[in-house]
Design an enzyme around this catalytic site. Sequence first.
Site, short mmCIF file in Angstrom:
data_model
loop_
_atom_site.label_atom_id
_atom_site.label_comp_id
_atom_site.label_asym_id
_atom_site.label_seq_id
_atom_site.Cartn_x
_atom_site.Cartn_y
_atom_site.Cartn_z
N LYS A 22 0.93 -1.14 0.02
CA LYS A 22 -0.03 -0.02 0.00
C LYS A 22 0.82 1.31 0.04
O LYS A 22 0.65 2.22 -0.58
CB LYS A 22 -0.95 -0.07 1.26
CG LYS A 22 -1.53 1.35 1.69
CD LYS A 22 -2.53 1.18 2.90
CE LYS A 22 -1.82 1.79 3.79
NZ LYS A 22 -2.13 3.23 4.18
N ASN A 23 1.80 1.36 1.00
CA ASN A 23 2.47 2.68 1.20
C ASN A 23 3.46 2.69 -0.24
O ASN A 23 4.35 3.88 -0.10
CB ASN A 23 3.50 2.47 2.36
CG ASN A 23 2.48 2.69 3.61
OD1 ASN A 23 1.44 3.06 3.20
ND2 ASN A 23 2.99 2.07 4.77
N ARG A 93 -4.59 10.60 4.51
CA ARG A 93 -3.53 11.53 4.67
C ARG A 93 -2.49 11.52 3.47
O ARG A 93 -2.02 12.33 2.96
CB ARG A 93 -2.66 11.39 5.56
CG ARG A 93 -3.22 11.49 7.21
CD ARG A 93 -2.27 11.63 8.40
NE ARG A 93 -1.32 12.57 8.19
CZ ARG A 93 -1.47 13.89 8.52
NH1 ARG A 93 -2.61 14.23 9.26
NH2 ARG A 93 -0.75 14.88 8.30
N CYS A 117 -5.54 8.62 9.87
CA CYS A 117 -5.49 8.08 10.86
C CYS A 117 -5.31 8.84 12.30
O CYS A 117 -4.62 9.93 12.14
CB CYS A 117 -4.61 6.96 11.25
SG CYS A 117 -4.85 5.38 10.27
N ARG A 122 0.84 14.65 12.35
CA ARG A 122 1.79 14.41 11.10
C ARG A 122 1.83 15.64 10.28
O ARG A 122 1.03 15.63 9.16
CB ARG A 122 1.59 13.19 10.38
CG ARG A 122 1.46 11.85 11.17
CD ARG A 122 1.33 10.68 10.45
NE ARG A 122 0.22 10.34 10.12
CZ ARG A 122 -0.01 8.94 9.76
NH1 ARG A 122 0.63 8.32 9.19
NH2 ARG A 122 -1.42 8.74 9.32
N ASP A 306 4.93 0.78 12.18
CA ASP A 306 3.79 -0.05 11.65
C ASP A 306 3.46 -1.39 12.09
O ASP A 306 2.72 -2.28 11.83
CB ASP A 306 3.63 -0.13 10.18
CG ASP A 306 3.12 1.17 9.78
OD1 ASP A 306 2.56 2.14 10.35
OD2 ASP A 306 3.20 1.37 8.38
N ARG A 398 -8.25 -0.47 5.10
CA ARG A 398 -7.33 0.29 4.46
C ARG A 398 -5.96 -0.09 4.07
O ARG A 398 -5.20 0.25 3.10
CB ARG A 398 -7.25 1.58 5.14
CG ARG A 398 -8.35 2.42 5.26
CD ARG A 398 -8.15 3.75 6.18
NE ARG A 398 -6.79 4.46 5.54
CZ ARG A 398 -5.92 4.75 6.55
NH1 ARG A 398 -6.09 4.67 7.81
NH2 ARG A 398 -4.85 5.40 5.91
#
Length: 419
Positions: A22-23, A93, A117, A122, A306, A398
């Site tokens: 995902k990231n 975000r 989140c 952040r 994470d 997500r």
Amino acid sequence: MDKLQIAGGIALEGEVRVSGAKNATLPILAGALLAEGPVTIGNVPHLQDVTTTIELLGRMGVTVTLDEHMRIEVDASTIRECFAPYDLVKTMRASILVLGPLLARFGHADVSLPGGCAIGARPVNIHVAGLQALGAAIHIEGGYIRARAERLRGTRLVLDTVTVTGTENLMMAATLAEGTTVIENAAREPEVVDLALFLNRMGAKISGAGTDRIAIEGVRQLRGVHYDVLPDRIEGGTYLVAGAITAGRVRIKNTRPEHLEAVIMKLREAGAQVGCGDSWVEVDMRGRRPRAIDVRTAPYPAFPTDMQAQFAALDAVADGVGTVVETIFENRFMHMLEMRRMGAEIRLEGNTAIIHGVQRLTAAPVMATDLRASASLVLAGLVAEGQTEIERIYHIDRGYETIEEKLAQLGARIRRVPH
């Protein structure tokens, strides 16, 4: 709204395929805005955040097509407006990642300040300050970042703190800037490297990705390409912990063991046998109770924030006392309160959790508070006596592709039911 029901007490056994990261997918989708031609992205995970990003691009007029193999084609030549509205950005975000590409390619961008989140502040000030140093005129009004620049100019950027999205946004912006940009104190995560490899495939000139100093020599334009996203190291790490916490044996396939070194080290410390191949990792904890371990989060290549919640769940049923120190986000212990409802013995002192392992957890209704917190509650449910119900699982959707199906493959009794 769905919820998960888990009947605990089964040792997981088998193998599971890790999805695309995902990231890495989200910044690569944003980076596709920089290309003159269509970009095709493969190994894309089927996740809510990916769907949100596709909707955001579509709202701008970008042509996005999706095939049955979860390959996404992005064609930015049809873009109508460089505008990212609050109603989409507030849910994720990572939407801030369109700011740099839009500004570099089209000379203007209006992007809502982000939401996402509830795991602490952040701030986007590093993104804004970096783009200003590259020559952009930026002002913030009505909750929007309004950025303008004819053509960005290369410069030396020293980031105040290590930030993954900040590094990615500024790296993307610098690809089309005039001259050379150097980013000091850059994030070193594998997802940053994947984005750099993608941009280089498009014709960018980026060196140093994976170190704390990235150099970007600006080019006039980037071309369309095909690119496959790297595997998700956090999803893979979560399934390895699932094997360890249930005293089972789990092998993850389609992974890169070198990205999981910090996680593997902690699993071995907990008493698991861990084997690795070119594209697989196997954890074996059959018949053994994990030993309590201490975890301290820090930027890559150290232990990832994470994975903090998942190892907190492991410590909750481990032999001994473990501490979890969270140094990245200041509000990332909400899952600890939910695990207490299941009988976990956890004491919180500022950014440290002291966890006394118990022999067994007991099922209770719990609520997911953010993406990785929800993963820890699933892990706790796998070892709890009775049936655990987890609400607000839209958080888990997500970041985890069909988590209930993958865990069921390993023998878990887990199902998704309507609320």
